[in-house]
Design a protein around this motif. Structure first.
Motif, mmCIF file in Angstrom:
data_model
loop_
_atom_site.group_PDB
_atom_site.id
_atom_site.type_symbol
_atom_site.label_atom_id
_atom_site.label_comp_id
_atom_site.label_asym_id
_atom_site.label_seq_id
_atom_site.Cartn_x
_atom_site.Cartn_y
_atom_site.Cartn_z
ATOM 1 N N HIS A 283 18.907 -1.330 15.167
ATOM 2 C CA HIS A 283 17.908 -2.586 15.473
ATOM 3 C C HIS A 283 18.642 -3.775 15.098
ATOM 4 O O HIS A 283 17.907 -4.805 14.832
ATOM 5 C CB HIS A 283 16.516 -2.534 14.773
ATOM 6 N N THR A 284 19.861 -4.153 14.883
ATOM 7 C CA THR A 284 20.472 -5.123 14.351
ATOM 8 C C THR A 284 21.018 -6.254 15.326
ATOM 9 O O THR A 284 21.820 -5.974 16.008
ATOM 10 C CB THR A 284 21.379 -4.782 13.454
ATOM 11 N N ARG A 285 20.663 -7.419 15.152
ATOM 12 C CA ARG A 285 21.208 -8.530 15.888
ATOM 13 C C ARG A 285 22.540 -8.960 14.535
ATOM 14 O O ARG A 285 22.429 -8.430 13.634
ATOM 15 C CB ARG A 285 20.566 -9.640 15.900
ATOM 16 N N THR A 286 23.349 -9.876 14.793
ATOM 17 C CA THR A 286 24.558 -10.109 13.944
ATOM 18 C C THR A 286 24.000 -10.791 12.593
ATOM 19 O O THR A 286 23.112 -11.596 12.840
ATOM 20 C CB THR A 286 25.493 -11.065 14.546
ATOM 21 N N ALA A 287 24.220 -10.074 11.525
ATOM 22 C CA ALA A 287 23.602 -10.592 10.298
ATOM 23 C C ALA A 287 24.537 -10.842 9.270
ATOM 24 O O ALA A 287 25.758 -10.252 9.156
ATOM 25 C CB ALA A 287 22.680 -9.572 9.430
ATOM 26 N N THR A 288 24.492 -12.283 8.715
ATOM 27 C CA THR A 288 25.485 -12.564 7.505
ATOM 28 C C THR A 288 25.359 -11.424 6.413
ATOM 29 O O THR A 288 24.239 -11.843 5.915
ATOM 30 C CB THR A 288 25.558 -14.011 7.356
ATOM 31 N N GLY B 159 19.187 -5.767 10.926
ATOM 32 C CA GLY B 159 20.414 -6.629 10.143
ATOM 33 C C GLY B 159 19.816 -7.647 9.277
ATOM 34 O O GLY B 159 20.007 -7.954 8.093
ATOM 35 N N ASN B 160 18.624 -8.304 9.848
ATOM 36 C CA ASN B 160 18.087 -9.328 8.995
ATOM 37 C C ASN B 160 17.213 -8.542 7.830
ATOM 38 O O ASN B 160 17.083 -9.438 6.840
ATOM 39 C CB ASN B 160 17.048 -10.143 10.127
ATOM 40 N N ALA B 161 16.803 -7.528 8.013
ATOM 41 C CA ALA B 161 16.031 -6.570 7.038
ATOM 42 C C ALA B 161 17.338 -6.436 5.696
ATOM 43 O O ALA B 161 16.687 -6.616 4.643
ATOM 44 C CB ALA B 161 15.522 -5.527 7.396
ATOM 45 N N LEU B 162 18.296 -5.963 6.286
ATOM 46 C CA LEU B 162 19.430 -5.944 5.318
ATOM 47 C C LEU B 162 19.468 -7.245 4.406
ATOM 48 O O LEU B 162 19.784 -7.140 3.377
ATOM 49 C CB LEU B 162 20.790 -5.305 5.874
ATOM 50 N N THR B 163 19.786 -8.418 5.191
ATOM 51 C CA THR B 163 20.044 -9.659 4.550
ATOM 52 C C THR B 163 18.856 -9.914 3.578
ATOM 53 O O THR B 163 19.114 -10.315 2.415
ATOM 54 C CB THR B 163 20.277 -10.761 5.442
#
Length: 441
Positions: free
Chosen positions: A6-11, A79-83
């Protein structure tokens, strides 16, 4: 993407923050002195991401457990959840009582597993047979502590548009589509060659974008970006580079529609014939349905789901519910996580979002294997039966500590470059340069 689920690019949070992950205090918060009740109310905070099918379940849990209020936050992508998790973990504050953790970043979580409550203290051993064995194994650290209860897994089938297949003169019945692509012996060569026939007949792309295809290709290898001993396995990995060559050839042949990940033209690309197939783990069916509806479409859009996948079984994604040690209500949080991962709850989550359960009893429940809203939307495809079939033979791949970073920051840009016309060798070498500059372990 996620490429991980489910991820967009996340920093990624880097530098001092990354080291701070290891320094977060590990003492468990004290549970309520008395069980939650109308006289002793407890609010539990929960952070999830994408579509996990929990909204109605939260309401049900509150109604069945007087005194419990659930304050849920759902982040748009993994990805945003990971950040979000890494930022709060590094700060040592702001984490919820129940934190959803995606398989792709489980390696990072396991590096700080002692900052999560050992669910063995709350009955994990008593319910360990609830899940497929490898799901529980993934959530058990080197000291034998169980840090997460499993929700879904991500067996992958093929979404395809039967109307577009018919216009191209290809078989459109889902059984015939599976045979067209080689059935149980389907290979990526079969998939790309059929795509070239489709592209020649229609002038249109075969799949939505290269990133999702690449993620599936990597996940079905015995070893992906890491070896089982935790060391990187990219440079000199022949299996990986050969698959990259196949993907690059497909992109060069015009098979990719170069869609923006997680957007698909606000869903319009599902309706306008931009592409005819898409790799579909169970949870992504919710995105497909949501995108079609957002663009004004419905179940008559032509999309179907076939029991076939190039290269054999693969797992993309899957989530765990964890309880950070910062929770002031670990017993109540563990009980909620346990309830949300029961067979009954997982059947309801599947019906809502298409998330295929890791719970064995739920996998064979008529609510999963029978007709449901998702099936009806996809031309009455037996979605649950197909996902159960695609789950056969899956072996959990080891995910290293920076697996999701590699997928997002190394191969994410590289697959986008393929779709924009960069040749495969250049894109591969650029990815290796990025990997070297990131100095990942």
């Amino acid at each position: 993407m996620k490429f991980s689920r489910h991820t967009r690019t996340a920093t990624a949070v880097a530098g001092a923050a990354a080291f701070a992950l290891l320094a977060v205090g590990c003492s468990s918060g004290a549970s309520s002195a008395e069980p939650a009740s109308s006289d002793n109310p407890v609010t539990l905070t929960v952070t999830t991401f994408n579509t996990m099918g929990f909204d109605d379940l939260y309401k049900q849990y509150e109604s069945e457990h007087p005194g419990i209020t659930i304050n849920a936050t759902n982040i748009d992508t993994g990805g945003n959840a990971l950040t979000d998790w890494k930022t709060k973990q590094a700060a040592g504050a702001g984490l919820p009582d129940v934190q959803a953790v995606e398989e792709g970043w489980l390696g990072q979580v396991m590096a700080v597993s002692d900052s999560f409550t050992d669910l063995g203290e709350y009955g994990a051993a008593d319910i360990k047979d609830r899940w497929i064995p490898w799901k529980m194994d993934q959530a058990t650290d080197a000291e034998g502590r169980v840090i997460g209860f499993g929700t879904d897994i991500g067996p992958v089938g093929l979404c395809y548009n039967k109307d577009l297949f018919e216009k191209a003169g290809l078989p459109s019945d889902r059984t015939e589509v599976a045979e067209l692509l080689g059935g149980e012996n389907s290979t990526w060569a079969d998939y790309f060659e059929t795509g070239k026939k489709y592209q020649k007949a229609t002038g249109k792309a075969w799949y939505d974008q290269s990133g999702f295809v690449w993620n599936s290709m990597v996940n079905q290898l015995p070893e992906g970006y890491y070896k089982a001993d935790g060391s990187l396995s990219i440079e000199g990995n022949t299996a990986l580079s050969e698959r990259w060559g196949e993907l690059a050839d497909g992109a060069a042949a015009g098979l990719s529609s170069a869609q923006t990940q997680w957007d698909w033209g606000k869903g319009q690309a599902f309706l306008d014939g931009s592409f005819a197939t898409m790799v579909c783990p169970g949870w992504l069916l919710g995105n497909l349905k949501g995108g079609i509806e957002a663009a004004g479409g419905d179940g008559d859009s032509g999309w179907d789901f076939a029991d076939v996948f190039p290269g054999g079984p693969t797992n993309w994604g899957g989530t765990f519910l964890t309880v950070p040690t910062t929770s002031k209500h670990p017993a109540e949080a563990a009980e909620l996580a346990k309830w949300l991962t029961s067979a009954k709850s997982q059947v309801e989550a599947f019906q809502s979002a298409g998330t295929f359960p890791s719970v064995l009893e739920a996998q064979t429940d008529p609510g999963v294997t029978g007709s449901n809203e998702m099936s009806e939307f996809l031309n009455d495809a037996p979605v649950g039966e197909i996902l159960a079939s695609r789950a056969q033979g899956i072996k959990a791949q080891f995910k290293g500590s920076n697996d999701s970073v590699i997928q997002e920051q190394v191969f994410g840009p590289a697959t986008i470059a393929l779709d924009k016309g960069t040749d495969g060798k250049t894109a591969w070498n650029d990815a290796l340069t990025t990997l070297k500059n990131l100095d990942l372990k």
